[in-house]
Design a protein around this motif. Structure first.
Motif: not given
Length: 85
Positions: A63, A66-67, A70-71, A73-74, A77
């Protein structure tokens, strides 16, 4: 858990010496200690008498990864979209 600072120092030095980014998963477990206690975290997330994560510990680490990803990738992006404007 008892050797958190020692282990973190070892891995930080290794990653810096080898120019490898370090994702610090130690903090995930220390946050749990703050919520409960060292003994509770040790029982719940670690193999007793071994010091390595058990299934619950691996799930918690997953987890955290994953967090973190995600940060990343965001952020990536966001930077890509910003450059398109």
């Amino acid at each position: 858990m008892k050797f958190y600072n020692k282990q973190l120092k070892i891995w930080t030095n290794f990653s810096e010496k080898n120019n490898i980014p370090l994702i610090n998963l130690f903090t995930i477990f220390t946050e749990k200690v703050k919520e409960t206690s060292y003994d509770e975290v040790n029982k719940k997330y670690f193999i007793q008498g071994d010091g390595h994560w058990n299934a619950e510990g691996h799930f918690l680490a997953k987890e955290g990864l994953k967090t973190t990803f995600e940060k990343i990738i965001l952020k990536k992006d966001s930077l890509i979209n910003k450059n398109r404007d």
